[in-house]
Design an enzyme around this catalytic site. Structure first.
Site, mmCIF file in Angstrom:
data_model
loop_
_atom_site.group_PDB
_atom_site.id
_atom_site.type_symbol
_atom_site.label_atom_id
_atom_site.label_comp_id
_atom_site.label_asym_id
_atom_site.label_seq_id
_atom_site.Cartn_x
_atom_site.Cartn_y
_atom_site.Cartn_z
ATOM 1 N N ARG A 41 0.820 -1.215 0.000
ATOM 2 C CA ARG A 41 0.000 0.000 0.000
ATOM 3 C C ARG A 41 0.851 1.260 0.000
ATOM 4 O O ARG A 41 0.460 2.277 -0.573
ATOM 5 C CB ARG A 41 -0.932 -0.015 1.213
ATOM 6 C CG ARG A 41 -2.075 -1.009 1.078
ATOM 7 C CD ARG A 41 -2.930 -1.070 2.318
ATOM 8 N NE ARG A 41 -4.064 -1.970 2.134
ATOM 9 C CZ ARG A 41 -4.849 -2.385 3.107
ATOM 10 N NH1 ARG A 41 -4.627 -1.995 4.359
ATOM 11 N NH2 ARG A 41 -5.856 -3.194 2.845
ATOM 12 N N LYS A 199 -19.072 -19.056 1.825
ATOM 13 C CA LYS A 199 -20.497 -18.908 2.115
ATOM 14 C C LYS A 199 -21.236 -18.108 1.056
ATOM 15 O O LYS A 199 -20.785 -17.040 0.647
ATOM 16 C CB LYS A 199 -20.687 -18.223 3.474
ATOM 17 C CG LYS A 199 -20.190 -19.043 4.661
ATOM 18 C CD LYS A 199 -20.473 -18.314 5.966
ATOM 19 C CE LYS A 199 -20.034 -19.134 7.177
ATOM 20 N NZ LYS A 199 -20.329 -18.436 8.452
ATOM 21 N N GLY A 355 -8.612 -10.736 -1.087
ATOM 22 C CA GLY A 355 -7.361 -11.262 -0.563
ATOM 23 C C GLY A 355 -6.983 -12.644 -1.063
ATOM 24 O O GLY A 355 -5.846 -12.881 -1.486
ATOM 25 N N GLY A 378 -12.930 -4.563 0.503
ATOM 26 C CA GLY A 378 -14.332 -4.232 0.772
ATOM 27 C C GLY A 378 -14.943 -3.366 -0.307
ATOM 28 O O GLY A 378 -16.088 -3.568 -0.724
#
Length: 404
Positions: A41, A199, A355, A378
């Site tokens: 980053r 999920k 990720g 996100g």
């Protein structure tokens, strides 16, 4: 999506002598001693800072770090060590300002300073307009270069952009906006999306949104297992969410109504336990035993998926199709990675995010053969869900106004 860019401002000489506030994402992982363990980053943030400095601006760098308590700065919350490393990466001394809200910032063109952790400021996470105005008062130009925080409406990411005189996107933010627009809003068809994970519940909104746009939707992992249940297959002890079978049927119906498809595995790698050393075998999807769990797609399925990817004009990839960290269950994801790389080589536009996906890209050595790798976990997922990202929305809004 159209936004004003830092590059455009620099190109017309609009930054010379100006105070430029850059919202970067310098939230780096650190070890127990506070040492930076991954500089990705930091390195990604250098071009915006360097561009502003080279254009003759006085540069202030703002970022969050960790999850501090608002109103106090503990030693572990400080950006001091980050400022030291950024000085080395950018090539100019970068000090740390702790009193910028009360005393302002005094720097000259060609100089840079880092502002202490913005999440330590009261009102940051709640997007307090008074705090946003204080940020705006520091600068002539506000630059958002932190795509990883674009889904958060906070004072340093969204609020300040309403009050700063000139607002623009940094090179990293601009590249993300361009890549995501190419991947979804302006996609070349066939558009193939790969959505995998443990999920369905965590990616149901993504599945529903993409089902309305894609030509093929490839699912993997526990998500694929739940779709197999919806198709009436037995999956033994595999990870799945039986309560969401109805939702999976809805996704399939949406695809079918628009002539799109969701290819399910025809063979799998099944094991007795979630372990690299466990007894495992390749079998037809209809032959999974009651005491087995599915940990990867089988070779026939891997080739089937690779053929779909090979014909794609655009590929959106979020999630590996198997437990690729364990060698016996890595083939499916490796073959998929190879197919994405080969399709990109032939002209397809590919974007990977998340990720686990980035880890797979690195593991299988295709980093330089993917069109774009998203930096924002996100934010990337919320974009795929079809949500409006507040930090980008305000950049678009301000870009429609006359600016310097």
């Amino acid at each position: 999506m159209h936004v004003l860019t830092l590059e455009a401002l620099a190109g017309r000489g609009a930054l010379a002598g100006k105070r430029v506030l850059i919202r970067s994402d310098l939230n780096v992982p650190r070890d127990a001693e506070g040492r930076i363990t991954n500089e990705a980053r930091l390195i990604a943030s250098v071009p915006a800072i360097r561009l502003a400095l080279d254009a003759g601006a006085a540069v202030m760098i703002m970022s969050h770090l960790g999850r501090p308590v608002e109103g106090e700065v503990r030693p572990e919350d400080s950006l001091g060590e980050v400022a030291v490393r950024m000085s080395e990466l950018v090539g100019v001394p970068i000090g740390l300002s702790r009193s910028y809200l009360t005393e302002g910032v005094s720097i000259k063109p060609g100089q840079a300073i880092m502002l202490e952790n913005c999440r330590c400021n009261k009102g940051e996470k709640k997007n307090d307009p008074e705090l946003a105005k204080k940020y705006a008062a520091l600068c002539d130009v506000y630059v958002n270069d932190a795509f990883g925080t674009a889904h958060r409406a906070q004072a340093s990411t969204e609020g300040v952009a309403h009050f700063a005189p000139v607002v623009c996107a940094g090179p990293l933010m601009a590249a993300e906006i361009d890549a995501l627009t190419k991947a979804v809003a302006e996609a070349r068809h066939p558009l193939v999306a790969i959505v995998a994970g443990s999920k369905v519940s965590t990616k149901l909104t993504i599945l529903n949104n993409l089902a309305q746009k894609v030509d093929q939707l490839i699912v993997g992992g526990g998500i694929a297992n739940t779709f197999l249940l919806a198709a009436g297959k037995k999956i033994g002890r595999s990870l799945a969410e039986p309560e969401l079978v109805g939702e999976c049927e809805g996704v399939v119906k949406t695809l079918q109504e628009k002539g799109a498809s969701l290819p399910l595995p025809v063979d799998v790698v099944a094991a007795k336990a979630f372990d690299a050393e466990a007894e495992h075998r390749v079998c037809a999807v209809d032959e999974v035993a009651d005491d087995e769990m599915i940990l990867d797609v089988g070779p026939r399925t891997a080739e089937m998926l690779a053929e779909i990817v090979a014909k794609a004009g655009t590929i959106v990839w979020n999630g590996p199709v198997g437990v690729f960290e364990m060698a016996p269950y890595a083939h499916g994801t490796e073959r998929l990675a190879q197919a994405v790389a080969e399709a990109t080589d032939k002209g397809a536009f590919s974007i990977a995010g998340g990720g686990d996906t980035i880890s797979a890209v690195n593991t299988f050595g295709i980093k330089d053969r993917v069109s774009y790798i998203s930096t924002g976990g996100g934010a990337f997922l919320e974009f795929l869900e079809g949500k409006t990202l507040p930090a980008i929305a305000v950049l678009e809004e301000r870009s429609r106004e006359p600016q310097a």
